[in-house]
Design a protein around this motif. Structure first.
Motif, PDB file in Angstrom:
ATOM      1  N   ILE A 155      48.306  66.597  81.820  1.00  0.00           N
ATOM      2  CA  ILE A 155      47.443  66.160  82.923  1.00  0.00           C
ATOM      3  C   ILE A 155      48.040  66.605  84.258  1.00  0.00           C
ATOM      4  N   TYR A 156      49.369  66.478  84.372  1.00  0.00           N
ATOM      5  CA  TYR A 156      50.067  66.911  85.582  1.00  0.00           C
ATOM      6  C   TYR A 156      49.865  68.411  85.807  1.00  0.00           C
ATOM      7  N   SER A 157      50.013  69.206  84.740  1.00  0.00           N
ATOM      8  CA  SER A 157      49.818  70.657  84.854  1.00  0.00           C
ATOM      9  C   SER A 157      48.383  70.985  85.248  1.00  0.00           C
ATOM     10  N   GLY A 158      47.424  70.260  84.631  1.00  0.00           N
ATOM     11  CA  GLY A 158      46.020  70.454  84.993  1.00  0.00           C
ATOM     12  C   GLY A 158      45.761  70.117  86.442  1.00  0.00           C
ATOM     13  N   MET A 159      46.428  69.071  86.917  1.00  0.00           N
ATOM     14  CA  MET A 159      46.328  68.686  88.329  1.00  0.00           C
ATOM     15  C   MET A 159      46.849  69.812  89.217  1.00  0.00           C
ATOM     16  N   GLY A 160      47.980  70.413  88.824  1.00  0.00           N
ATOM     17  CA  GLY A 160      48.532  71.532  89.584  1.00  0.00           C
ATOM     18  C   GLY A 160      47.576  72.715  89.636  1.00  0.00           C
ATOM     19  N   ILE A 161      46.933  73.010  88.507  1.00  0.00           N
ATOM     20  CA  ILE A 161      45.961  74.109  88.458  1.00  0.00           C
ATOM     21  C   ILE A 161      44.814  73.849  89.424  1.00  0.00           C
ATOM     22  N   LEU A 162      44.278  72.631  89.408  1.00  0.00           N
ATOM     23  CA  LEU A 162      43.153  72.288  90.286  1.00  0.00           C
ATOM     24  C   LEU A 162      43.556  72.342  91.762  1.00  0.00           C
ATOM     25  N   ILE A 163      44.774  71.882  92.066  1.00  0.00           N
ATOM     26  CA  ILE A 163      45.232  71.880  93.454  1.00  0.00           C
ATOM     27  C   ILE A 163      45.339  73.302  93.993  1.00  0.00           C
TER      28      ILE A 163
END
Length: 213
Positions: A155-163
């Motif tokens: 989820i953290y990595s996905g958050m980084g991708i979206l940011i």
């Protein structure tokens, strides 16, 4: 900011992308040289990257100095990037790393083209992205004391991708809507390079965590 005519904007765009791609060559050279850099130098090199960014912000209107700092930053970034790529290559294989790089390149290019063609103003994302970026920095620090599950890290990595998709929209929107000058190019190149490389790193991280599950 001073308004620019279409002719004025067209010349900086050609110089901007020329500087960006030549900067990527400097990064590629840094990645190659990085295999010969001792691990003990990684931390000093990371610090040097941060120092160069602050120097560039201070001298951004001095074009000759700005370009020198830009190429130095992107070369040093390549030096530090080698160790990360080496870890993921051993963990996932060269083919997967290249696949992640291709996904990043296509996504980044598509977002850039969409933003420049649509001329939509995404400047409203600025404050949200800044707060999200702070959270992105704080979470790994918390993770030192409180171990996270693989799902949480995905989820953290996905958050980084979206940011960093958001930052790509934001940065290219500023160029398209507000314009820029030749003196701004070195700092702009570093900004969009950081969008690209961070997007790549979080995509790699997402794939890496997924491969362990």
């Amino acid at each position: 900011m001073e308004s620019f005519s279409t002719e004025t904007l067209r010349r900086p765009y050609s110089k901007l992308f020329g500087a960006f791609f030549s900067g990527l060559l400097a990064t590629t050279a840094g990645v190659y040289v990085g295999q010969y850099v001792p691990a003990a130098l990684q931390l000093p090199l990371w610090i040097a990257e941060l120092v160069l960014i602050f120097i560039m912000m201070a001298v951004r209107k001095r074009q000759s100095v700005g370009y020198l700092m830009m190429y130095a930053f992107m070369f040093i970034s390549g030096l530090t990037l080698y160790s990360v790529l080496n870890v993921y290559t051993h963990m996932l294989g060269t083919a997967v790393v290249l696949q992640a790089f291709t996904i990043t390149t296509v996504s980044f290019g598509a977002i850039a083209v969409y933003t420049m063609v649509s001329k939509r103003d995404f400047s409203f994302l600025g404050r949200f992205l800044f707060l999200a970026l702070i959270a992105l920095v704080i979470i790994p620090i918390v993770g030192i004391f409180i171990p996270f599950s693989s799902m949480t890290m995905m989820i953290y990595s996905g958050m980084g991708i979206l940011i960093f998709i958001g930052y790509t929209l934001f940065d290219f929107s500023r160029l398209t809507v507000h314009g820029f000058t030749d003196q701004d190019i070195p700092m702009i190149v570093v900004s969009i390079y950081l969008d690209f490389i961070n997007l790549f790193m979080y995509i790699l991280q997402f794939i890496g965590i997924g491969s362990k599950n």
